[in-house]
Design a protein around this motif. Structure first.
Motif, PDB file in Angstrom:
ATOM      1  N   SER A   1      38.002  44.859  41.055  1.00 24.20           N
ATOM      2  CA  SER A   1      38.899  44.104  40.182  1.00 24.20           C
ATOM      3  C   SER A   1      38.118  43.379  39.084  1.00 24.20           C
ATOM      4  O   SER A   1      38.524  43.389  37.912  1.00 24.20           O
ATOM      5  N   PHE A   2      36.997  42.735  39.446  1.00 27.18           N
ATOM      6  CA  PHE A   2      36.138  42.086  38.447  1.00 27.18           C
ATOM      7  C   PHE A   2      35.654  43.099  37.409  1.00 27.18           C
ATOM      8  O   PHE A   2      35.682  42.840  36.205  1.00 27.18           O
ATOM      9  N   GLU A   3      35.181  44.251  37.868  1.00 33.40           N
ATOM     10  CA  GLU A   3      34.679  45.286  36.956  1.00 33.40           C
ATOM     11  C   GLU A   3      35.776  45.759  36.001  1.00 33.40           C
ATOM     12  O   GLU A   3      35.537  45.917  34.800  1.00 33.40           O
ATOM     13  N   LEU A   4      36.961  45.991  36.520  1.00 30.46           N
ATOM     14  CA  LEU A   4      38.066  46.459  35.674  1.00 30.46           C
ATOM     15  C   LEU A   4      38.450  45.410  34.638  1.00 30.46           C
ATOM     16  O   LEU A   4      38.691  45.740  33.471  1.00 30.46           O
ATOM     17  N   LEU A   5      38.509  44.151  35.047  1.00 28.94           N
ATOM     18  CA  LEU A   5      38.842  43.088  34.096  1.00 28.94           C
ATOM     19  C   LEU A   5      37.773  42.954  33.015  1.00 28.94           C
ATOM     20  O   LEU A   5      38.081  42.784  31.831  1.00 28.94           O
TER      21      LEU A   5
ATOM     22  N   ARG B   1      35.640  45.300  31.952  1.00 31.31           N
ATOM     23  CA  ARG B   1      35.686  46.471  31.064  1.00 31.31           C
ATOM     24  C   ARG B   1      36.918  46.459  30.176  1.00 31.31           C
ATOM     25  O   ARG B   1      36.854  46.877  29.029  1.00 31.31           O
ATOM     26  N   ALA B   2      38.029  45.981  30.711  1.00 31.68           N
ATOM     27  CA  ALA B   2      39.251  45.910  29.898  1.00 31.68           C
ATOM     28  C   ALA B   2      39.055  44.992  28.709  1.00 31.68           C
ATOM     29  O   ALA B   2      39.479  45.302  27.599  1.00 31.68           O
ATOM     30  N   SER B   3      38.373  43.878  28.916  1.00 29.57           N
ATOM     31  CA  SER B   3      38.182  42.943  27.808  1.00 29.57           C
ATOM     32  C   SER B   3      37.089  43.396  26.856  1.00 29.57           C
ATOM     33  O   SER B   3      37.174  43.181  25.657  1.00 29.57           O
ATOM     34  N   LEU B   4      36.045  44.062  27.372  1.00 33.17           N
ATOM     35  CA  LEU B   4      34.928  44.471  26.519  1.00 33.17           C
ATOM     36  C   LEU B   4      35.213  45.740  25.722  1.00 33.17           C
ATOM     37  O   LEU B   4      34.844  45.841  24.552  1.00 33.17           O
TER      38      LEU B   4
ATOM     39  N   PRO C   1      47.138  41.105  27.423  1.00 26.99           N
ATOM     40  CA  PRO C   1      46.328  40.201  28.213  1.00 26.99           C
ATOM     41  C   PRO C   1      45.899  40.853  29.523  1.00 26.99           C
ATOM     42  O   PRO C   1      46.627  41.671  30.086  1.00 26.99           O
ATOM     43  N   SER C   2      44.723  40.522  29.963  1.00 22.08           N
ATOM     44  CA  SER C   2      44.235  40.948  31.273  1.00 22.08           C
ATOM     45  C   SER C   2      43.898  39.685  32.054  1.00 22.08           C
ATOM     46  O   SER C   2      43.354  38.742  31.493  1.00 22.08           O
TER      47      SER C   2
END
Length: 140
Positions: free
Chosen positions: A46-50, A52-55, A61-62
């Motif tokens: 979940s941390f990785e997905l959030l 990558r979604a922002s970067l 919004p994520s």
């Protein structure tokens, strides 16, 4: 398609919702529930997905919705037959994420999201890549 919920750790709450062992995040307009055994990597994924979604993708919004336990409630919808699953954190866990070996940390979170997707993490060695009863077929 999974026809059983035996892989999920869940219980029904007095108000008819379900409390499920899993994380939930919002990625753009999608609500993603991540389930699996303790220590399998739900929070890490979940941390990785959030991140990558922002970067990389600009999925805004994520946000975190819940970690470790997720409350799912079926809400009526005028546009969807049967309704939509609303995901939220139990009040005692809202705004917290538990990091293995560090304990709970405060995070910015969203109160709820429509749960549109679910991923179940499992040990790769526990799943056969080819079913025992599979046969070879030529595709047209």
């Amino acid at each position: 398609m999974v026809e059983s919920t035996e892989f999920l750790d869940w219980f029904e709450t007095p108000d008819g919702a379900f409390n499920i062992h899993g994380c939930c995040i919002r990625l753009g307009e999608a609500g993603l529930l991540v389930t699996g055994a303790s220590g399998i990597g739900k929070t890490q994924l979940s941390f990785e997905l959030l991140e990558r979604a922002s970067l990389f993708s600009g999925l805004e919004p994520s946000a975190w919705v819940s970690d470790d336990r997720t409350r799912l409630a079926l809400e009526k919808s005028s546009s969807l037959e049967g309704g939509v699953w609303s995901a939220s954190a139990p009040p005692s866990l809202r705004g917290q994420v538990e990091l293995r070996f560090f304990g709970p940390v405060a995070v910015n979170s969203q109160d709820r999201v429509d749960c549109t997707h679910c991923v179940h993490l499992c040990d790769a060695n526990a799943v056969a890549r080819v079913q025992a009863d599979a046969t070879e077929r030529n595709l047209p």
